[in-house]
Motif scaffolding. Structure first.
Motif, PDB file in Angstrom:
ATOM      1  N   THR A  15       0.842  -1.201   0.000  1.00 49.21           N
ATOM      2  CA  THR A  15       0.000   0.000   0.000  1.00 49.21           C
ATOM      3  C   THR A  15       0.877   1.250   0.000  1.00 49.21           C
ATOM      4  N   THR A  16       1.959   1.222   0.746  1.00 50.54           N
ATOM      5  CA  THR A  16       2.910   2.340   0.747  1.00 50.54           C
ATOM      6  C   THR A  16       3.475   2.558  -0.653  1.00 50.54           C
ATOM      7  N   ALA A  17       3.783   1.477  -1.352  1.00 49.26           N
ATOM      8  CA  ALA A  17       4.300   1.589  -2.718  1.00 49.26           C
ATOM      9  C   ALA A  17       3.274   2.255  -3.630  1.00 49.26           C
ATOM     10  N   VAL A  18       2.014   1.875  -3.482  1.00 52.05           N
ATOM     11  CA  VAL A  18       0.960   2.485  -4.308  1.00 52.05           C
ATOM     12  C   VAL A  18       0.833   3.969  -3.986  1.00 52.05           C
ATOM     13  N   VAL A  19       0.814   4.309  -2.713  1.00 57.74           N
ATOM     14  CA  VAL A  19       0.703   5.723  -2.318  1.00 57.74           C
ATOM     15  C   VAL A  19       1.896   6.514  -2.847  1.00 57.74           C
ATOM     16  N   ALA A  20       3.087   5.950  -2.750  1.00 59.16           N
ATOM     17  CA  ALA A  20       4.270   6.625  -3.291  1.00 59.16           C
ATOM     18  C   ALA A  20       4.147   6.803  -4.799  1.00 59.16           C
ATOM     19  N   GLY A  21       3.591   5.812  -5.481  1.00 55.72           N
ATOM     20  CA  GLY A  21       3.376   5.922  -6.923  1.00 55.72           C
ATOM     21  C   GLY A  21       2.383   7.018  -7.268  1.00 55.72           C
ATOM     22  N   VAL A  22       1.336   7.144  -6.468  1.00 54.33           N
ATOM     23  CA  VAL A  22       0.348   8.205  -6.689  1.00 54.33           C
ATOM     24  C   VAL A  22       1.005   9.572  -6.467  1.00 54.33           C
ATOM     25  N   ILE A  23       1.775   9.692  -5.405  1.00 49.86           N
ATOM     26  CA  ILE A  23       2.461  10.960  -5.123  1.00 49.86           C
ATOM     27  C   ILE A  23       3.434  11.296  -6.249  1.00 49.86           C
ATOM     28  N   GLU A  24       4.181  10.306  -6.692  1.00 47.23           N
ATOM     29  CA  GLU A  24       5.110  10.519  -7.805  1.00 47.23           C
ATOM     30  C   GLU A  24       4.359  10.988  -9.047  1.00 47.23           C
ATOM     31  N   ALA A  25       3.228  10.359  -9.334  1.00 46.28           N
ATOM     32  CA  ALA A  25       2.431  10.744 -10.503  1.00 46.28           C
ATOM     33  C   ALA A  25       1.938  12.184 -10.383  1.00 46.28           C
ATOM     34  N   VAL A  26       1.530  12.578  -9.192  1.00 46.11           N
ATOM     35  CA  VAL A  26       1.075  13.963  -8.982  1.00 46.11           C
ATOM     36  C   VAL A  26       2.223  14.933  -9.263  1.00 46.11           C
ATOM     37  N   PHE A  27       3.405  14.619  -8.777  1.00 44.79           N
ATOM     38  CA  PHE A  27       4.563  15.481  -9.052  1.00 44.79           C
ATOM     39  C   PHE A  27       4.880  15.543 -10.546  1.00 44.79           C
ATOM     40  N   VAL A  28       4.855  14.390 -11.206  1.00 41.58           N
ATOM     41  CA  VAL A  28       5.179  14.355 -12.642  1.00 41.58           C
ATOM     42  C   VAL A  28       4.147  15.133 -13.447  1.00 41.58           C
ATOM     43  N   VAL A  29       2.867  14.959 -13.145  1.00 45.66           N
ATOM     44  CA  VAL A  29       1.821  15.695 -13.859  1.00 45.66           C
ATOM     45  C   VAL A  29       1.953  17.194 -13.580  1.00 45.66           C
ATOM     46  N   SER A  30       2.244  17.548 -12.345  1.00 46.46           N
ATOM     47  CA  SER A  30       2.435  18.966 -12.005  1.00 46.46           C
ATOM     48  C   SER A  30       3.618  19.559 -12.755  1.00 46.46           C
ATOM     49  N   GLN A  31       4.702  18.789 -12.840  1.00 47.63           N
ATOM     50  CA  GLN A  31       5.879  19.259 -13.572  1.00 47.63           C
ATOM     51  C   GLN A  31       5.554  19.413 -15.056  1.00 47.63           C
ATOM     52  N   THR A  32       4.832  18.458 -15.610  1.00 46.42           N
ATOM     53  CA  THR A  32       4.436  18.527 -17.021  1.00 46.42           C
ATOM     54  C   THR A  32       3.539  19.730 -17.265  1.00 46.42           C
ATOM     55  N   ALA A  33       2.620  19.982 -16.348  1.00 45.81           N
ATOM     56  CA  ALA A  33       1.723  21.140 -16.476  1.00 45.81           C
ATOM     57  C   ALA A  33       2.522  22.431 -16.496  1.00 45.81           C
ATOM     58  N   GLN A  34       3.556  22.510 -15.662  1.00 52.33           N
ATOM     59  CA  GLN A  34       4.407  23.708 -15.636  1.00 52.33           C
ATOM     60  C   GLN A  34       5.215  23.845 -16.917  1.00 52.33           C
ATOM     61  N   ASP A  35       5.725  22.723 -17.413  1.00 53.88           N
ATOM     62  CA  ASP A  35       6.629  22.751 -18.562  1.00 53.88           C
ATOM     63  C   ASP A  35       5.912  22.935 -19.889  1.00 53.88           C
ATOM     64  N   THR A  36       4.875  22.116 -20.132  1.00 49.08           N
ATOM     65  CA  THR A  36       4.267  22.108 -21.460  1.00 49.08           C
ATOM     66  C   THR A  36       2.751  22.188 -21.448  1.00 49.08           C
ATOM     67  N   GLY A  37       2.153  22.115 -20.295  1.00 44.43           N
ATOM     68  CA  GLY A  37       0.697  22.088 -20.226  1.00 44.43           C
ATOM     69  C   GLY A  37       0.185  20.667 -20.317  1.00 44.43           C
ATOM     70  N   LEU A  38      -1.083  20.513 -20.034  1.00 40.49           N
ATOM     71  CA  LEU A  38      -1.677  19.181 -20.016  1.00 40.49           C
ATOM     72  C   LEU A  38      -2.566  19.003 -21.244  1.00 40.49           C
ATOM     73  N   ASP A  39      -2.318  17.920 -21.963  1.00 40.82           N
ATOM     74  CA  ASP A  39      -3.145  17.618 -23.124  1.00 40.82           C
ATOM     75  C   ASP A  39      -3.918  16.321 -22.860  1.00 40.82           C
ATOM     76  N   SER A  40      -4.674  15.886 -23.828  1.00 44.93           N
ATOM     77  CA  SER A  40      -5.503  14.688 -23.634  1.00 44.93           C
ATOM     78  C   SER A  40      -4.653  13.446 -23.392  1.00 44.93           C
ATOM     79  N   GLY A  41      -3.459  13.406 -23.949  1.00 42.36           N
ATOM     80  CA  GLY A  41      -2.564  12.263 -23.735  1.00 42.36           C
ATOM     81  C   GLY A  41      -2.168  12.115 -22.274  1.00 42.36           C
ATOM     82  N   ILE A  42      -1.913  13.244 -21.623  1.00 39.47           N
ATOM     83  CA  ILE A  42      -1.556  13.209 -20.197  1.00 39.47           C
ATOM     84  C   ILE A  42      -2.751  12.716 -19.382  1.00 39.47           C
ATOM     85  N   TRP A  43      -3.939  13.234 -19.690  1.00 33.88           N
ATOM     86  CA  TRP A  43      -5.128  12.824 -18.939  1.00 33.88           C
ATOM     87  C   TRP A  43      -5.440  11.352 -19.160  1.00 33.88           C
ATOM     88  N   THR A  44      -5.195  10.850 -20.361  1.00 32.73           N
ATOM     89  CA  THR A  44      -5.388   9.426 -20.628  1.00 32.73           C
ATOM     90  C   THR A  44      -4.400   8.609 -19.805  1.00 32.73           C
TER      91      THR A  44
END
Length: 150
Positions: A15-44
């Motif tokens: 469960t800790t691994a899953v939570v860490a994966g979710v947190i990592e994904a939030v950081f990566v999506v946030s970084q992508t949003a800052q860098d290039t914006g979010l498109d449908s591919g990111i949301w998929t």
């Protein structure tokens, strides 16, 4: 046979691994949003990852109830395939000369958050795998199938 603490601990580590994966994904999506914006591919990708995490959480619950097949599914899907998805690309970057922090955390403003979440994710997977195959867990999963059904 009563469920040993090792099985409960392994489920908590998964469960800790899953939570860490979710947190990592939030950081990566946030970084992508800052860098290039979010498109449908990111949301998929976010939707697919979310479904995978839900399925993994269901598998963890089934594992915690003592189903042998779930233990092997976690081992194959997360300890092998999932772990490879976390370390193969960064390992290639390291071989190409990238610094460790950059290989595992990226190069954006959220690098440290991504790095810490990924290291926690990797550590939780490795530790869960070890605990899941500890002697007490092995004895628990060796019990007759009738005991599992009861």
């Amino acid at each position: 046979m009563e469920k040993p603490q090792s099985v409960t601990n392994a489920a908590l580590l998964w469960t800790t691994a899953v939570v860490a994966g979710v947190i990592e994904a939030v950081f990566v999506v946030s970084q992508t949003a800052q860098d290039t914006g979010l498109d449908s591919g990111i949301w998929t990708a976010v939707a697919v990852r979310g479904l995978i995490y839900l399925a993994v959480m269901a598998l963890i619950v089934v594992f915690a109830t003592g189903r042998r097949w779930a233990r092997w599914a976690l081992a194959g899907l997360l300890s092998v395939i999932g772990l490879a998805s976390l370390v193969v690309e960064p390992a290639q970057q390291l071989m190409d000369g990238a610094p460790f922090l950059e290989a595992f955390g990226g190069d954006g403003e959220l690098m440290m958050g991504i790095f810490v979440a990924r290291m926690l994710h990797v550590a939780a997977v490795l530790t869960a795998t070890i605990v899941m195959f500890s002697p007490s867990a092995n004895a628990y999963f060796r019990r007759p199938a009738e005991a599992v059904a009861a």
